[in-house]
Structures are given as structure tokens and as C-alpha cells.
Design an enzyme around this catalytic site. Structure first.
Site, mmCIF file in Angstrom:
data_model
loop_
_atom_site.group_PDB
_atom_site.id
_atom_site.type_symbol
_atom_site.label_atom_id
_atom_site.label_comp_id
_atom_site.label_asym_id
_atom_site.label_seq_id
_atom_site.Cartn_x
_atom_site.Cartn_y
_atom_site.Cartn_z
ATOM 1 N N ILE A 44 4.730 25.922 -18.154
ATOM 2 C CA ILE A 44 3.843 26.743 -17.497
ATOM 3 C C ILE A 44 2.599 26.936 -18.227
ATOM 4 O O ILE A 44 1.618 27.138 -17.667
ATOM 5 C CB ILE A 44 4.436 28.162 -17.200
ATOM 6 C CG1 ILE A 44 4.550 28.829 -18.768
ATOM 7 C CG2 ILE A 44 5.527 27.992 -16.587
ATOM 8 C CD1 ILE A 44 4.792 30.429 -18.471
ATOM 9 N N ASP A 45 2.302 26.605 -19.575
ATOM 10 C CA ASP A 45 0.804 26.635 -20.279
ATOM 11 C C ASP A 45 0.050 25.457 -20.010
ATOM 12 O O ASP A 45 -1.318 25.931 -20.155
ATOM 13 C CB ASP A 45 1.224 26.651 -21.593
ATOM 14 C CG ASP A 45 2.220 27.697 -22.053
ATOM 15 O OD1 ASP A 45 2.584 28.332 -21.665
ATOM 16 O OD2 ASP A 45 2.958 27.271 -23.259
ATOM 17 N N ARG A 56 0.622 30.686 -24.553
ATOM 18 C CA ARG A 56 0.552 30.240 -25.708
ATOM 19 C C ARG A 56 -0.818 30.116 -26.332
ATOM 20 O O ARG A 56 -1.657 31.120 -26.214
ATOM 21 C CB ARG A 56 1.370 28.967 -26.058
ATOM 22 C CG ARG A 56 2.530 29.227 -26.841
ATOM 23 C CD ARG A 56 3.116 27.879 -27.412
ATOM 24 N NE ARG A 56 4.358 27.697 -26.749
ATOM 25 C CZ ARG A 56 5.874 28.279 -27.159
ATOM 26 N NH1 ARG A 56 5.655 29.004 -28.364
ATOM 27 N NH2 ARG A 56 6.681 27.825 -26.368
ATOM 28 N N GLY A 82 11.448 25.368 -23.120
ATOM 29 C CA GLY A 82 11.497 26.626 -22.143
ATOM 30 C C GLY A 82 11.606 26.006 -20.767
ATOM 31 O O GLY A 82 11.214 25.063 -20.538
ATOM 32 N N GLY A 121 8.025 19.622 -22.415
ATOM 33 C CA GLY A 121 6.573 19.815 -22.968
ATOM 34 C C GLY A 121 6.392 19.178 -24.270
ATOM 35 O O GLY A 121 7.195 18.237 -24.615
ATOM 36 N N ARG A 177 8.065 32.557 -15.440
ATOM 37 C CA ARG A 177 8.990 31.117 -15.772
ATOM 38 C C ARG A 177 10.002 31.234 -14.602
ATOM 39 O O ARG A 177 10.835 30.256 -14.557
ATOM 40 C CB ARG A 177 9.302 31.323 -17.001
ATOM 41 C CG ARG A 177 8.547 30.970 -18.257
ATOM 42 C CD ARG A 177 8.574 29.960 -19.198
ATOM 43 N NE ARG A 177 10.038 30.225 -19.651
ATOM 44 C CZ ARG A 177 10.194 30.353 -21.069
ATOM 45 N NH1 ARG A 177 9.318 30.537 -22.039
ATOM 46 N NH2 ARG A 177 11.553 30.218 -21.592
#
Ligand code: F6P
Length: 360
Positions: free
Chosen positions: A139-140, A184, A12, A115, A287
Site C-alpha cells: 500500500i506504501d 512508512r 503485510g 514488497g 489494508r
């Protein structure tokens, strides 16, 4: 002929990808290396290779530009993740094809920005003899071995801004406002933004919640004279003994698409407390757009450090923010496990000390 490296973005997107690309290309140029961007994720390395030259003039404006100028993919031939915590071995022919593509392009190393999924691919490429260095993106913020991934601060900033805006409307209407954020299976975005934005209730996957507890907080605030409540909820949060709420859709790789828990909580809270509730799902706004100041600096440091690792021949490593310095860890130590919020860590203790309910 000058030496040449490639840079690839996978998974992503998030704010800061272009800032890392810029830093890698600039630091490479300092060493008189050429840098090319691989287009569309790892598939751009396959015959016929799809690349974008990253010369001096092409780097203007990239520090602040959202998205990735190289494009990205989290589906397709290079999808290494099949579900929560599970990964798939890539076929040998595909890894051979990557090597062949690198030979065609004359690349002696690849910087892989991604990621868990993209770095799992990078690890398999490394084990197959591809000289690769990783840069942690998501971003998580759920990647092991680094305190922060880039993109996270920008997402938190977006969520905090949303809370600020919801605060004023919640107060004007005496409502409960529920803000659903991404992350997530980790609650980092909800927790950091919740603390920064003054949420009254923060619900995260690591601490299953009960409606009794959430309702009690809302009523306690009423007794103290506050007729509104701000709830921030991570998309992966769930009720004690409850299941994850998904949008019903699955990604092509079989991963569940989380989303919808905010609406469930909003409706249940309204039913139980009688308070009017509204729900806002922040979604992909987290995002998009420019990286924050912190992310711009982090991306620049990460990109420059990745090139140092390449120069040192330190392959199979991922740059990492270890607190007092930017160092490197083995990619294999970062992937395949989730960096979760510690239910009894500093952040949760801080939230509780401020009177924030974590719903338990
Ligand atoms: O991993 C980043 C992330 O934005 C998660 O927070 C979210 O669950 C997921 O990706 C959304 O993925 P997609 O853009 O494929 O819907």
C-alpha cells in the site's frame, strides 16, 4: 504429469493479493500448468510443505476478496529486513530447504508476491538457483522501478473516503481534523489522498514540516472565512530536525513501528492556534477490504504478466508498471532502496498550485 508452479504471498497484506493469485492460477491453467498456493509465506515451502491447490473452482470470488487466502508472514525464519533500508542474508541451509521443498512439490517456478522484504528474499532465492518471478505489492507504493504497486490505489481510496467524511464534521464544528495515514517512510498515500480529498495541509516524510507554517495556513484560512482545516499526515512525517514518532514498539525484526505523529500534531496545533482539534488514525483499515477497480485490473495484468515471464524463463524479474506498459525489471533493481516522493515533482507542485500547504 503437468507442469506445476507455486504462488506465495509475503509481508503485510493488502487489497488485491487474492486477485493476483487468481490471475496467476488462471493464466497458468491456460498453459495447462497446475498452480498451487504456498501457505503462510515462504515457510510453507519448508518440509513438510503447506499448500493449497488452486484449481478452477477454488478461484471463484477471489477478484474482489480482501486479504490473502494463502496467509502471509513478515516475521520468522524468512525475515530479510532488519530495519529501514537494511536487509539480512538468509542462511544457505534455509535456501537449500526451499529448493528441497520445491522438489518435493514438483514446482518448476515460484511467483512471489510481495514488497521490499519479500522480494529481497525472492532475490536471494534467485541467486541460489530458484526460478522465481516477483509481483510488486504494498500500500506504501515505495518500491523502485514501478510507478504503482498494487494495493496502493485501494489504500488511497480508503484515505480519500476518510477525508470526505472528516470534511463534513470539521466544517460543522469549525475544527481542525488531523488524519494520520500509513506509508512508512514515503508520503505517497498522504499526498495522493490529500489531493483527491481536498486536504488543506499535507505532511509527508520527504518534506519535514514546521508548526509555524501549519499554523499560518490555518489562520490564513480563518481570515478567508474558512473556520475549519483538514490536515492529512503520513505516519513517517516529522518536524524539521525532529525524530520519527513511533508507537514505542519494535517489530521482531527490529523495524520501528511508526505511528502517533497525528496526535502530536493535533495537540501542538490546538496549543498554538487555539483551534479545537481532533485526530483520526486510519491504521489497518487501509489494508483491508476489496481492491478498487484500478487495483483489480492492475492485479490481473500483473498476475498474467508474471506467468508470461515464467513461460519465457525470464527469472529474477519483477513485473512493473512503467507508465505506457506493464514490463519487467530485475528484482535486484527494485529492492533495497526507497521510492520517495520528489519534493519538487508533479504531485507536490500540483498540491502547491492548489493552495495546499506542505508544511515547509
Ligand atoms: O508496509 C505496509 C504497512 O501497512 C505500513 O504502511 C505500516 O507502517 C506497516 O505496514 C504496519 O505494519 P504492521 O501491520 O506489521 O503493524
Amino acid at each position: 504429469m503437468s507442469k506445476r508452479i507455486g504462488v506465495v504471498t509475503g509481508g503485510g497484506d493488502c487489497p488485491g493479493l487474492n486477485a493476483v493469485i487468481r490471475a496467476v492460477a488462471k493464466a497458468a491453467a491456460k498453459r495447462s500448468w497446475e498452480c498451487v498456493g504456498i501457505l503462510g509465506g515462504y515457510e510453507g515451502l519448508l518440509e513438510p510443505p503447506q499448500i493449497k491447490p488452486l484449481d478452477y473452482l477454488s478461484l471463484s470470488g477471489l477478484l474482489t476478496r480482501g486479504g490473502t487466502i494463502l496467509g502471509t508472514a513478515n516475521r520468522g525464519k524468512f525475515s530479510a529486513k532488519v530495519g529501514h533500508g537494511e536487509s539480512r542474508s538468509l542462511p544457505k541451509e534455509l535456501l537449500d530447504a526451499v529448493k528441497a521443498g520445491m522438489d518435493t512439490l514438483g514446482l518448476f517456478a515460484v511467483v512471489s508476491i510481495g514488497g521490499d522484504g519479500s522480494l529481497s528474499i525472492a532475490q536471494q532465492m534467485f541467486e541460489h538457483g530458484v526460478p522465481v518471478v516477483g509481483v510488486p505489492k504494498t500500500i506504501d507504493n515505495d518500491l523502485e522501478g514501478t510507478l504503482f504497486t498494487f494495493g496502493f490505489d485501494s489504500a488511497v481510496s480508503c484515505a480519500t473516503d476518510a477525508l470526505d467524511r472528516l470534511h463534513t464534521t470539521a466544517e460543522s464544528h469549525n475544527r481542525v481534523m488531523v488524519l494520520e495515514v500509513m506509508g512508512r517512510y514515503a508520503g505517497w498515500i498522504a499526498l495522493w489522498a490529500g489531493i483527491a480529498g481536498g486536504a488543506d495541509v499535507i505532511l509527508i516524510p520527504e518534506i519535514p514540516f514546521s508548526y509555524d507554517s501549519v499554523g499560518a495556513k490555518i489562520l490564513e484560512r480563518e481570515k478567508l472565512g474558512k473556520q475549519f482545516t483538514l490536515i492529512i499526515i503520513a505516519e513517517g512525517a516529522r518536524e524539521k530536525d525532529g525524530a520519527f514518532v513511533t508507537s514505542g514498539a519494535q517489530t521482531k525484526t527490529g523495524e520501528a513501528r511508526l505511528g502517533g505523529i497525528g496526535a502530536v500534531v493535533g495537540a501542538e496545533v490546538e496549543k498554538r492556534t487555539g483551534k479545537e482539534s481532533r485526530v483520526c488514525v486510519l491504521g489497518h483499515l487501509q489494508r483491508g477490504g476489496s481492491p478498487t477497480t484500478f487495483d483489480r485490473a492492475l492485479c490481473s495484468i500483473f498476475g498474467a504478466t508474471a506467468v508470461e515471464l515464467v513461460a519465457a524463463g525470464d527469472f529474477g524479474k519483477m513485473v512493473a508498471f512503467t507508465g505506457d506498459q506493464i514490463g519487467a525489471i530485475k528484482i535486484s533493481d527494485a529492492i533495497g532502496k526507497l521510492k520517495s516522493v520528489r519534493p519538487d515533482g508533479n504531485l507536490t507542485r500540483t498540491a502547491r498550485a492548489l493552495g495546499i500547504s506542505l508544511g515547509d
